[in-house]
Write an enzyme that holds these catalytic residues in place. Structure first.
Site, PDB file in Angstrom:
ATOM      1  N   HIS A  17       0.858  -1.185   0.000  1.00  0.00           N
ATOM      2  CA  HIS A  17       0.000   0.000   0.000  1.00  0.00           C
ATOM      3  C   HIS A  17       0.898   1.239   0.000  1.00  0.00           C
ATOM      4  O   HIS A  17       1.942   1.256   0.652  1.00  0.00           O
ATOM      5  CB  HIS A  17      -0.889  -0.014   1.243  1.00  0.00           C
ATOM      6  CG  HIS A  17      -1.871   1.097   1.302  1.00  0.00           C
ATOM      7  ND1 HIS A  17      -1.522   2.383   1.690  1.00  0.00           N
ATOM      8  CD2 HIS A  17      -3.198   1.138   1.016  1.00  0.00           C
ATOM      9  CE1 HIS A  17      -2.591   3.155   1.646  1.00  0.00           C
ATOM     10  NE2 HIS A  17      -3.622   2.422   1.242  1.00  0.00           N
ATOM     11  N   ASP A  19       0.990   4.112   1.482  1.00  0.00           N
ATOM     12  CA  ASP A  19       1.395   4.621   2.791  1.00  0.00           C
ATOM     13  C   ASP A  19       2.358   3.672   3.485  1.00  0.00           C
ATOM     14  O   ASP A  19       3.284   4.095   4.195  1.00  0.00           O
ATOM     15  CB  ASP A  19       0.174   4.856   3.680  1.00  0.00           C
ATOM     16  CG  ASP A  19      -0.737   5.941   3.137  1.00  0.00           C
ATOM     17  OD1 ASP A  19      -0.243   6.861   2.459  1.00  0.00           O
ATOM     18  OD2 ASP A  19      -1.959   5.862   3.388  1.00  0.00           O
ATOM     19  N   LYS A  20       2.152   2.379   3.292  1.00  0.00           N
ATOM     20  CA  LYS A  20       3.037   1.400   3.928  1.00  0.00           C
ATOM     21  C   LYS A  20       4.407   1.344   3.244  1.00  0.00           C
ATOM     22  O   LYS A  20       5.406   1.031   3.895  1.00  0.00           O
ATOM     23  CB  LYS A  20       2.374   0.027   3.938  1.00  0.00           C
ATOM     24  CG  LYS A  20       1.318  -0.092   5.007  1.00  0.00           C
ATOM     25  CD  LYS A  20       1.966  -0.091   6.363  1.00  0.00           C
ATOM     26  CE  LYS A  20       1.087   0.448   7.450  1.00  0.00           C
ATOM     27  NZ  LYS A  20       1.825   0.831   8.639  1.00  0.00           N
ATOM     28  N   GLU A  45      10.476  11.174   7.411  1.00  0.00           N
ATOM     29  CA  GLU A  45       9.181  11.131   6.720  1.00  0.00           C
ATOM     30  C   GLU A  45       9.414  10.855   5.234  1.00  0.00           C
ATOM     31  O   GLU A  45      10.376  11.348   4.643  1.00  0.00           O
ATOM     32  CB  GLU A  45       8.448  12.476   6.864  1.00  0.00           C
ATOM     33  CG  GLU A  45       8.350  12.992   8.289  1.00  0.00           C
ATOM     34  CD  GLU A  45       7.406  12.189   9.159  1.00  0.00           C
ATOM     35  OE1 GLU A  45       6.658  11.350   8.609  1.00  0.00           O
ATOM     36  OE2 GLU A  45       7.409  12.391  10.379  1.00  0.00           O
ATOM     37  N   GLU A  58      14.509  15.131  10.186  1.00  0.00           N
ATOM     38  CA  GLU A  58      15.628  15.583  11.000  1.00  0.00           C
ATOM     39  C   GLU A  58      16.354  14.376  11.589  1.00  0.00           C
ATOM     40  O   GLU A  58      15.705  13.462  12.108  1.00  0.00           O
ATOM     41  CB  GLU A  58      15.140  16.473  12.147  1.00  0.00           C
ATOM     42  CG  GLU A  58      14.338  17.689  11.692  1.00  0.00           C
ATOM     43  CD  GLU A  58      12.913  17.348  11.335  1.00  0.00           C
ATOM     44  OE1 GLU A  58      12.452  17.801  10.255  1.00  0.00           O
ATOM     45  OE2 GLU A  58      12.260  16.615  12.082  1.00  0.00           O
ATOM     46  N   LYS A 168      -5.684  -4.466   0.313  1.00  0.00           N
ATOM     47  CA  LYS A 168      -6.371  -4.050   1.533  1.00  0.00           C
ATOM     48  C   LYS A 168      -7.326  -5.168   1.948  1.00  0.00           C
ATOM     49  O   LYS A 168      -7.846  -5.906   1.096  1.00  0.00           O
ATOM     50  CB  LYS A 168      -7.166  -2.761   1.317  1.00  0.00           C
ATOM     51  CG  LYS A 168      -6.348  -1.578   0.860  1.00  0.00           C
ATOM     52  CD  LYS A 168      -7.212  -0.344   0.610  1.00  0.00           C
ATOM     53  CE  LYS A 168      -7.604   0.319   1.901  1.00  0.00           C
ATOM     54  NZ  LYS A 168      -8.260   1.643   1.655  1.00  0.00           N
ATOM     55  N   PHE A 231      -8.170  -3.834 -10.519  1.00  0.00           N
ATOM     56  CA  PHE A 231      -7.155  -3.221  -9.669  1.00  0.00           C
ATOM     57  C   PHE A 231      -5.779  -3.626 -10.223  1.00  0.00           C
ATOM     58  O   PHE A 231      -5.038  -4.370  -9.603  1.00  0.00           O
ATOM     59  CB  PHE A 231      -7.339  -3.699  -8.229  1.00  0.00           C
ATOM     60  CG  PHE A 231      -6.502  -2.990  -7.190  1.00  0.00           C
ATOM     61  CD1 PHE A 231      -5.600  -1.983  -7.524  1.00  0.00           C
ATOM     62  CD2 PHE A 231      -6.625  -3.340  -5.852  1.00  0.00           C
ATOM     63  CE1 PHE A 231      -4.838  -1.349  -6.555  1.00  0.00           C
ATOM     64  CE2 PHE A 231      -5.867  -2.718  -4.869  1.00  0.00           C
ATOM     65  CZ  PHE A 231      -4.968  -1.728  -5.219  1.00  0.00           C
ATOM     66  N   ASP A 239      -1.816   5.928  -6.279  1.00  0.00           N
ATOM     67  CA  ASP A 239      -2.243   6.808  -5.185  1.00  0.00           C
ATOM     68  C   ASP A 239      -1.001   7.189  -4.391  1.00  0.00           C
ATOM     69  O   ASP A 239      -0.220   6.315  -3.997  1.00  0.00           O
ATOM     70  CB  ASP A 239      -3.236   6.061  -4.287  1.00  0.00           C
ATOM     71  CG  ASP A 239      -3.899   6.964  -3.262  1.00  0.00           C
ATOM     72  OD1 ASP A 239      -3.774   8.198  -3.378  1.00  0.00           O
ATOM     73  OD2 ASP A 239      -4.545   6.424  -2.353  1.00  0.00           O
ATOM     74  N   ALA A 240      -0.795   8.455  -4.148  1.00  0.00           N
ATOM     75  CA  ALA A 240       0.383   8.900  -3.405  1.00  0.00           C
ATOM     76  C   ALA A 240       0.356   8.357  -1.979  1.00  0.00           C
ATOM     77  O   ALA A 240      -0.706   8.157  -1.385  1.00  0.00           O
ATOM     78  CB  ALA A 240       0.458  10.422  -3.379  1.00  0.00           C
ATOM     79  N   ARG A 245       0.217   7.491   7.921  1.00  0.00           N
ATOM     80  CA  ARG A 245      -1.214   7.703   7.669  1.00  0.00           C
ATOM     81  C   ARG A 245      -2.076   6.485   8.001  1.00  0.00           C
ATOM     82  O   ARG A 245      -3.289   6.516   7.772  1.00  0.00           O
ATOM     83  CB  ARG A 245      -1.449   8.104   6.210  1.00  0.00           C
ATOM     84  CG  ARG A 245      -1.044   9.513   5.914  1.00  0.00           C
ATOM     85  CD  ARG A 245      -1.799  10.102   4.743  1.00  0.00           C
ATOM     86  NE  ARG A 245      -1.561   9.390   3.502  1.00  0.00           N
ATOM     87  CZ  ARG A 245      -1.873   9.884   2.297  1.00  0.00           C
ATOM     88  NH1 ARG A 245      -2.430  11.079   2.189  1.00  0.00           N
ATOM     89  NH2 ARG A 245      -1.628   9.192   1.207  1.00  0.00           N
ATOM     90  N   LYS A 246      -1.499   5.428   8.531  1.00  0.00           N
ATOM     91  CA  LYS A 246      -2.275   4.224   8.840  1.00  0.00           C
ATOM     92  C   LYS A 246      -2.150   3.871  10.324  1.00  0.00           C
ATOM     93  O   LYS A 246      -1.837   2.744  10.688  1.00  0.00           O
ATOM     94  CB  LYS A 246      -1.815   3.070   7.943  1.00  0.00           C
ATOM     95  CG  LYS A 246      -2.236   3.238   6.491  1.00  0.00           C
ATOM     96  CD  LYS A 246      -3.740   3.161   6.327  1.00  0.00           C
ATOM     97  CE  LYS A 246      -4.208   3.402   4.892  1.00  0.00           C
ATOM     98  NZ  LYS A 246      -4.157   4.829   4.537  1.00  0.00           N
ATOM     99  N   LYS A 266      10.521   7.072  13.521  1.00  0.00           N
ATOM    100  CA  LYS A 266      10.860   7.777  14.755  1.00  0.00           C
ATOM    101  C   LYS A 266      11.718   6.903  15.658  1.00  0.00           C
ATOM    102  O   LYS A 266      11.371   5.745  15.928  1.00  0.00           O
ATOM    103  CB  LYS A 266       9.588   8.183  15.502  1.00  0.00           C
ATOM    104  CG  LYS A 266       8.723   9.170  14.731  1.00  0.00           C
ATOM    105  CD  LYS A 266       7.445   9.483  15.470  1.00  0.00           C
ATOM    106  CE  LYS A 266       6.587  10.471  14.687  1.00  0.00           C
ATOM    107  NZ  LYS A 266       5.304  10.758  15.365  1.00  0.00           N
ATOM    108  N   LYS A 270      11.343   9.435  20.798  1.00  0.00           N
ATOM    109  CA  LYS A 270      10.014   9.961  20.471  1.00  0.00           C
ATOM    110  C   LYS A 270       8.965   9.107  21.172  1.00  0.00           C
ATOM    111  O   LYS A 270       8.723   7.961  20.789  1.00  0.00           O
ATOM    112  CB  LYS A 270       9.769   9.969  18.969  1.00  0.00           C
ATOM    113  CG  LYS A 270      10.407  11.127  18.224  1.00  0.00           C
ATOM    114  CD  LYS A 270      11.884  10.989  18.085  1.00  0.00           C
ATOM    115  CE  LYS A 270      12.480  12.058  17.177  1.00  0.00           C
ATOM    116  NZ  LYS A 270      13.949  11.954  17.132  1.00  0.00           N
ATOM    117  N   ASP A 272       5.887   9.193  21.064  1.00  0.00           N
ATOM    118  CA  ASP A 272       4.802   8.738  20.191  1.00  0.00           C
ATOM    119  C   ASP A 272       4.930   7.243  19.934  1.00  0.00           C
ATOM    120  O   ASP A 272       3.930   6.522  19.876  1.00  0.00           O
ATOM    121  CB  ASP A 272       4.857   9.462  18.838  1.00  0.00           C
ATOM    122  CG  ASP A 272       4.209  10.823  18.872  1.00  0.00           C
ATOM    123  OD1 ASP A 272       3.474  11.111  19.831  1.00  0.00           O
ATOM    124  OD2 ASP A 272       4.443  11.613  17.938  1.00  0.00           O
TER     125      ASP A 272
END
Length: 393
Positions: A17, A19-20, A45, A58, A168, A231, A239-240, A245-246, A266, A270, A272
């Site tokens: 995918h 994003d992945k 990123e 960074e 998906k 597909f 798709d960018a 995002r997941k 990260k 971090k 997060d």
């Protein structure tokens, strides 16, 4: 009052995918830094689109890794399986925009209070566990991941060459009295060879769905495969993609709250990432100790401050011990500073690329320290503290 019967749905996406793809590249860059210098600082990123990848963020670490970023990205894309018109590990352009970490951020993290490093950012993190499955995870997200992992294994081995990397899944389970009892609907969309018809794709997908479903839940009442009908164009060409995002796919499939921070790219300063791992570790051990059937833990931090500003335990009406007492005992058992988390879970290893697809939780701990937050090594001590019985190994 909540109904005794309901439907609950979770989704997963494959390593291909868009994003992945970005999560994988970001975590591969992180691993490269940690492999050379375990105390590197990385906030990486990635953006991917048609025949192009941009990597930004960074870092503070060896220049030798900065010089290899393009190579690292291409290797990640190759391993996922992209060698197609519109997006290929061989031909896509790669722009490296990584630069040195802000001294304002590093100052607070390095010095912190009382000589111990502070949290890399403010924020809230949630951990969750439940006794629906042996992995102490919600069943819908685990099954969704399993479908796609099985498909990816056969695609990459050559056993199912008709599948493309992008896919998906979505699983809707039937719950009665808080437990999953059946499968209402499974949806799978997968990139496929142009020569395959819609029926070909359905016939190819169905065995993976049936293999992924626990026998006790039975067959799905509905199986929907590639509902748009075609597909062929997939991945970043279709798709960018962006890192991070997941976040619901990465965690509990919507069965628990999320603090909003993404994980991939990260380093462990971090919170997060590291504190979300710790919150899962603590929640899983509470359930494994038999103190509750479900446990949700929230940790909250301030940038530059080592100790969490709050620890909240909620057993969601399923507990047999006082929640405030559980929180106090957990804080006494485990240091919840960034350094304490890092040391307890041994997070300075290059173990992150493997987390970038198919979930960060509900995985088997690896011998090299990967998925250390899935251990239940606190459960016996917790059980003794409350006179409970250990519910899981």
């Amino acid at each position: 009052m909540k109904s005794k019967s309901w439907l609950f749905t979770s989704e997963s996406v494959s390593e291909g995918h868009p994003d992945k793809v970005c999560d994988r590249i970001s975590d591969a860059v992180l691993d490269a830094f940690l492999a050379e210098e375990p105390h590197s600082r990385v906030a990486c990123e990635t953006l991917a689109t048609t025949d192009h990848v941009t990597i930004a963020g960074e870092v503070r670490g060896p220049n030798s890794v900065l010089q290899r970023v393009e190579e690292i990205a291409r290797e990640a894309i190759r391993d996922i399986g992209y060698e197609q018109t519109g997006f290929s590990w061989k031909t896509c352009s790669v722009a490296n925009r990584l630069h040195e970490q802000s001294p304002d951020i590093s100052m607070g993290v390095d010095e912190g209070e009382k000589g111990e490093e502070g949290a890399g950012d403010q924020g809230i993190m949630f951990g969750y566990a439940c006794n629906e499955t042996a992995d102490l995870m919600p069943a819908p997200i685990l099954i969704s991941h399993r479908i796609l992992r099985l498909m990816a294994e056969d695609r990459k081995s050559g056993a199912q060459p008709g599948f493309g990397p992008d896919a998906k899944s979505q699983v809707t389970l039937i719950y009665e009295d808080g437990a999953p009892v059946g499968v209402d609907t499974v949806v799978v969309s997968t990139q496929h060879a142009e020569s395959m018809s819609g029926q070909d794709v359905r016939d190819a997908v169905e065995p993976y769905v049936l293999r992924a479903l626990p026998e006790a839940l039975g067959r799905p009442q509905r199986l929907i495969v590639n509902p748009t009908g075609r597909f062929v164009i997939g991945g970043p060409d279709g798709d960018a993609g962006l890192t991070g995002r997941k976040i619901i796919v990465d965690t509990y499939g919507g069965a628990a709250p999320h603090g909003g921070g993404a994980f991939s790219g990260k380093d462990p300063t971090k919170v997060d990432r590291s504190a979300a791992y710790m919150a899962r570790y603590l929640a899983k051990n509470v359930v494994a100790a038999g103190l509750a059937a479900k446990c949700q833990i929230q940790l909250a931090y301030a940038i530059g401050v080592p100790e969490p500003v709050a620890v909240y335990v909620d057993t969601l009406g399923t507990g047999n011990a006082d929640e405030a007492e559980i929180a106090d005992i957990l804080r006494g058992m485990v240091r919840l500073t960034p350094r304490g988390i890092r040391e307890r879970l041994d997070l300075l290893r290059p173990i992150y690329a493997r987390t970038s697809a198919y979930g960060h939780f509900g995985r088997t701990p690896d011998e090299d320290g990967g998925f250390s937050w899935e251990r239940t090594d606190l459960a016996e001590e917790l059980a003794r503290a409350f006179g409970a019985s250990v519910a899981a190994e």
